[in-house]
Design a protein around this motif. Sequence first.
Motif, PDB file in Angstrom:
ATOM      1  N   THR A   1      -1.552   7.318  -1.466  1.00  0.00           N
ATOM      2  CA  THR A   1      -2.866   7.063  -2.081  1.00  0.00           C
ATOM      3  C   THR A   1      -3.910   6.982  -0.981  1.00  0.00           C
ATOM      4  OG1 THR A   1      -1.793   5.802  -3.842  1.00  0.00           O
ATOM      5  CG2 THR A   1      -4.174   5.554  -3.592  1.00  0.00           C
ATOM      6  N   GLN A   2      -4.761   7.974  -0.921  1.00  0.00           N
ATOM      7  CA  GLN A   2      -5.749   8.057   0.144  1.00  0.00           C
ATOM      8  C   GLN A   2      -6.999   7.238  -0.183  1.00  0.00           C
ATOM      9  OE1 GLN A   2      -5.174   9.612   3.032  1.00  0.00           O
ATOM     10  NE2 GLN A   2      -3.140  10.266   2.327  1.00  0.00           N
ATOM     11  N   GLY A   3      -7.519   6.562   0.833  1.00  0.00           N
ATOM     12  CA  GLY A   3      -8.813   5.897   0.702  1.00  0.00           C
ATOM     13  C   GLY A   3      -8.783   4.519   0.075  1.00  0.00           C
ATOM     14  N   THR A   4      -7.646   4.033  -0.391  1.00  0.00           N
ATOM     15  CA  THR A   4      -7.567   2.709  -0.990  1.00  0.00           C
ATOM     16  C   THR A   4      -6.379   1.946  -0.409  1.00  0.00           C
ATOM     17  OG1 THR A   4      -6.206   3.507  -2.839  1.00  0.00           O
ATOM     18  CG2 THR A   4      -8.609   3.452  -3.157  1.00  0.00           C
ATOM     19  N   ASP A   5      -6.594   0.668  -0.170  1.00  0.00           N
ATOM     20  CA  ASP A   5      -5.531  -0.205   0.320  1.00  0.00           C
ATOM     21  C   ASP A   5      -5.076  -1.068  -0.844  1.00  0.00           C
ATOM     22  OD1 ASP A   5      -3.796  -1.862   1.559  1.00  0.00           O
ATOM     23  OD2 ASP A   5      -5.185  -2.613   3.068  1.00  0.00           O
ATOM     24  N   GLU A   6      -3.892  -0.823  -1.337  1.00  0.00           N
ATOM     25  CA  GLU A   6      -3.390  -1.521  -2.518  1.00  0.00           C
ATOM     26  C   GLU A   6      -2.573  -2.755  -2.172  1.00  0.00           C
ATOM     27  OE1 GLU A   6      -1.280   1.957  -3.532  1.00  0.00           O
ATOM     28  OE2 GLU A   6      -2.654   2.537  -5.139  1.00  0.00           O
ATOM     29  N   SER A   7      -2.446  -3.060  -0.896  1.00  0.00           N
ATOM     30  CA  SER A   7      -1.618  -4.191  -0.491  1.00  0.00           C
ATOM     31  C   SER A   7      -2.295  -5.522  -0.836  1.00  0.00           C
ATOM     32  CB  SER A   7      -1.326  -4.123   1.011  1.00  0.00           C
ATOM     33  OG  SER A   7      -2.541  -4.182   1.747  1.00  0.00           O
ATOM     34  N   ARG A   8      -1.486  -6.484  -1.227  1.00  0.00           N
ATOM     35  CA  ARG A   8      -1.985  -7.821  -1.540  1.00  0.00           C
ATOM     36  C   ARG A   8      -0.835  -8.804  -1.458  1.00  0.00           C
ATOM     37  NH1 ARG A   8      -2.264 -11.644  -5.375  1.00  0.00           N
ATOM     38  NH2 ARG A   8      -0.839 -10.504  -6.766  1.00  0.00           N
ATOM     39  N   GLN A   9      -1.057  -9.887  -0.746  1.00  0.00           N
ATOM     40  CA  GLN A   9      -0.049 -10.929  -0.669  1.00  0.00           C
ATOM     41  C   GLN A   9      -0.132 -11.837  -1.885  1.00  0.00           C
ATOM     42  OE1 GLN A   9      -0.605 -13.008   3.071  1.00  0.00           O
ATOM     43  NE2 GLN A   9       1.092 -11.894   4.002  1.00  0.00           N
TER      44      GLN A   9
ATOM     45  N   ASP B   1       0.835  -1.204   0.000  1.00  0.00           N
ATOM     46  CA  ASP B   1       0.000   0.000   0.000  1.00  0.00           C
ATOM     47  C   ASP B   1       0.870   1.253   0.000  1.00  0.00           C
ATOM     48  OD1 ASP B   1      -2.417   1.470   0.174  1.00  0.00           O
ATOM     49  OD2 ASP B   1      -2.055   1.778   2.314  1.00  0.00           O
ATOM     50  N   ASP B   2       0.509   2.192  -0.848  1.00  0.00           N
ATOM     51  CA  ASP B   2       1.225   3.471  -0.920  1.00  0.00           C
ATOM     52  C   ASP B   2       0.496   4.481  -0.023  1.00  0.00           C
ATOM     53  OD1 ASP B   2       2.521   5.803  -1.497  1.00  0.00           O
ATOM     54  OD2 ASP B   2       2.382   5.607  -3.687  1.00  0.00           O
ATOM     55  N   PRO B   3       1.119   4.951   1.049  1.00  0.00           N
ATOM     56  CA  PRO B   3       0.457   5.907   1.950  1.00  0.00           C
ATOM     57  C   PRO B   3      -0.005   7.170   1.242  1.00  0.00           C
ATOM     58  CG  PRO B   3       2.482   5.059   2.923  1.00  0.00           C
ATOM     59  CD  PRO B   3       2.478   4.615   1.501  1.00  0.00           C
TER      60      PRO B   3
ATOM     61  N   VAL C   1      26.590  -8.589  -5.871  1.00  0.00           N
ATOM     62  CA  VAL C   1      25.964  -7.274  -5.694  1.00  0.00           C
ATOM     63  C   VAL C   1      25.099  -7.296  -4.431  1.00  0.00           C
ATOM     64  CG1 VAL C   1      24.365  -5.589  -6.700  1.00  0.00           C
ATOM     65  CG2 VAL C   1      25.968  -6.842  -8.168  1.00  0.00           C
ATOM     66  N   PRO C   2      25.194  -6.283  -3.571  1.00  0.00           N
ATOM     67  CA  PRO C   2      24.357  -6.242  -2.370  1.00  0.00           C
ATOM     68  C   PRO C   2      22.864  -6.238  -2.721  1.00  0.00           C
ATOM     69  CG  PRO C   2      26.131  -4.645  -2.219  1.00  0.00           C
ATOM     70  CD  PRO C   2      26.134  -5.146  -3.626  1.00  0.00           C
ATOM     71  N   VAL C   3      22.088  -6.976  -1.947  1.00  0.00           N
ATOM     72  CA  VAL C   3      20.633  -7.023  -2.141  1.00  0.00           C
ATOM     73  C   VAL C   3      20.001  -5.939  -1.280  1.00  0.00           C
ATOM     74  CG1 VAL C   3      18.551  -8.415  -1.907  1.00  0.00           C
ATOM     75  CG2 VAL C   3      20.703  -9.492  -2.621  1.00  0.00           C
ATOM     76  N   SER C   4      19.114  -5.156  -1.870  1.00  0.00           N
ATOM     77  CA  SER C   4      18.448  -4.084  -1.136  1.00  0.00           C
ATOM     78  C   SER C   4      16.980  -4.431  -0.914  1.00  0.00           C
ATOM     79  CB  SER C   4      18.558  -2.754  -1.893  1.00  0.00           C
ATOM     80  OG  SER C   4      17.920  -2.848  -3.158  1.00  0.00           O
ATOM     81  N   CYS C   5      16.405  -3.806   0.098  1.00  0.00           N
ATOM     82  CA  CYS C   5      14.973  -3.974   0.326  1.00  0.00           C
ATOM     83  C   CYS C   5      14.213  -3.176  -0.736  1.00  0.00           C
ATOM     84  CB  CYS C   5      14.598  -3.505   1.729  1.00  0.00           C
ATOM     85  SG  CYS C   5      15.116  -1.814   2.125  1.00  0.00           S
ATOM     86  N   ARG C   6      12.943  -3.398  -0.816  1.00  0.00           N
ATOM     87  CA  ARG C   6      12.131  -2.763  -1.865  1.00  0.00           C
ATOM     88  C   ARG C   6      11.516  -1.452  -1.376  1.00  0.00           C
ATOM     89  NH1 ARG C   6       6.709  -5.583  -4.439  1.00  0.00           N
ATOM     90  NH2 ARG C   6       5.887  -3.764  -5.538  1.00  0.00           N
ATOM     91  N   SER C   7      11.601  -0.445  -2.192  1.00  0.00           N
ATOM     92  CA  SER C   7      10.906   0.810  -1.916  1.00  0.00           C
ATOM     93  C   SER C   7       9.701   0.906  -2.846  1.00  0.00           C
ATOM     94  CB  SER C   7      11.830   2.011  -2.135  1.00  0.00           C
ATOM     95  OG  SER C   7      12.111   2.186  -3.515  1.00  0.00           O
ATOM     96  N   LEU C   8       8.760   1.756  -2.505  1.00  0.00           N
ATOM     97  CA  LEU C   8       7.538   1.881  -3.293  1.00  0.00           C
ATOM     98  C   LEU C   8       7.799   2.445  -4.688  1.00  0.00           C
ATOM     99  CD1 LEU C   8       5.069   3.196  -0.557  1.00  0.00           C
ATOM    100  CD2 LEU C   8       5.203   0.888  -1.515  1.00  0.00           C
ATOM    101  N   THR C   9       8.940   3.054  -4.867  1.00  0.00           N
ATOM    102  CA  THR C   9       9.259   3.641  -6.178  1.00  0.00           C
ATOM    103  C   THR C   9      10.065   2.693  -7.069  1.00  0.00           C
ATOM    104  OG1 THR C   9      11.244   4.682  -5.269  1.00  0.00           O
ATOM    105  CG2 THR C   9       9.209   5.988  -5.260  1.00  0.00           C
ATOM    106  N   ASP C  10      10.434   1.531  -6.569  1.00  0.00           N
ATOM    107  CA  ASP C  10      11.231   0.583  -7.349  1.00  0.00           C
ATOM    108  C   ASP C  10      10.435   0.040  -8.538  1.00  0.00           C
ATOM    109  OD1 ASP C  10      13.750   0.503  -6.163  1.00  0.00           O
ATOM    110  OD2 ASP C  10      13.034  -0.768  -4.538  1.00  0.00           O
TER     111      ASP C  10
END
Length: 300
Positions: free
Chosen positions: A116-124, A112-114, A194-203
């Motif tokens: 974005t108001q009013g919608t939950d975009e998260s999904r497993q 979910d992108d904070p 190569v170092p592994v990085s965590c994911r950002s919402l802009t990736d």
Amino acid sequence: MFARLPGWVRQHLAALRILLVFTVVVGVAYPLAILAVAQLPGLNDRADGSFVTGADGRRVGSSLIGQSFTDDAGRPIARYFQSRPSAAGDGYDPTSTSASNLGPEDVVDAFDDPATQGTDESRQSLLTQVCARSQAVGTLDGVDGRRPYCTSSGVGAVLAVHHAGPGYDGRVTRVVSVNELCPARPFLATYAGVPVSCRSLTDDIAAGQRVLIRGDAPAHPAVPADAVTASASGLDPQISTAYADLQVNRVARARGLSADRVAALVRDHTTGRSLGILGEPVVNVLGLNRALDALTPARR
């Protein structure tokens, strides 16, 4: 009299008579006939829903529809055998019977992108659902919950590998763990040097090569498949004998019974293959839990 009417009127009257006849036969007579047959001895219980009633006469479920055995917070109750996961509505909803319709290619989670108001975009993804369920079952029943392509935190072990050249050619320039949102620590330190990085919402993870990391999980997981995947209907009232056997020790400890006594109840509530050859033996969870409550009633 009808012979004097115009042809088009006679045709409409004939069509109306056919409509009335079929309405009576198909819309009234046939349903009533089916209802009558369904109420015959031996069939009426199934037709009415195969309800199961408790000692006080109240309905506690159906022998044909699964249900959860969790507390108010959704946590599994240790005294009870747990059912197969369900994707029907909020779980085991016969009015929303369905599968998740997710396949083996569904391995990337959505966050979910904070902004974005009013919608939950998260999904497993399906992979993460399986990983998380397996880990939870392993913790609950005291077995190894690891599975291939799962991280120790219970998400899909998936990388987005970016290359210097076009497509997937050239040296690796950047690697992202697509199911671990920052500031999480990636499950893998480096990939291809190569170092592994965590994911950002802009990736832009779609631009990278998707690579699944198997890890060191056993080839044959201790947690069976029906403990981590929902059925096509989402309503299955049974579990495999393997999943039932996995839960025996935990239920026995919680109820103060011997494991042999609980295992005997599992066998008593096991149904064999249809016609001796179709399907696999299964255990009815509601029937088994009711038999356990008859031995050691649930605490109030």
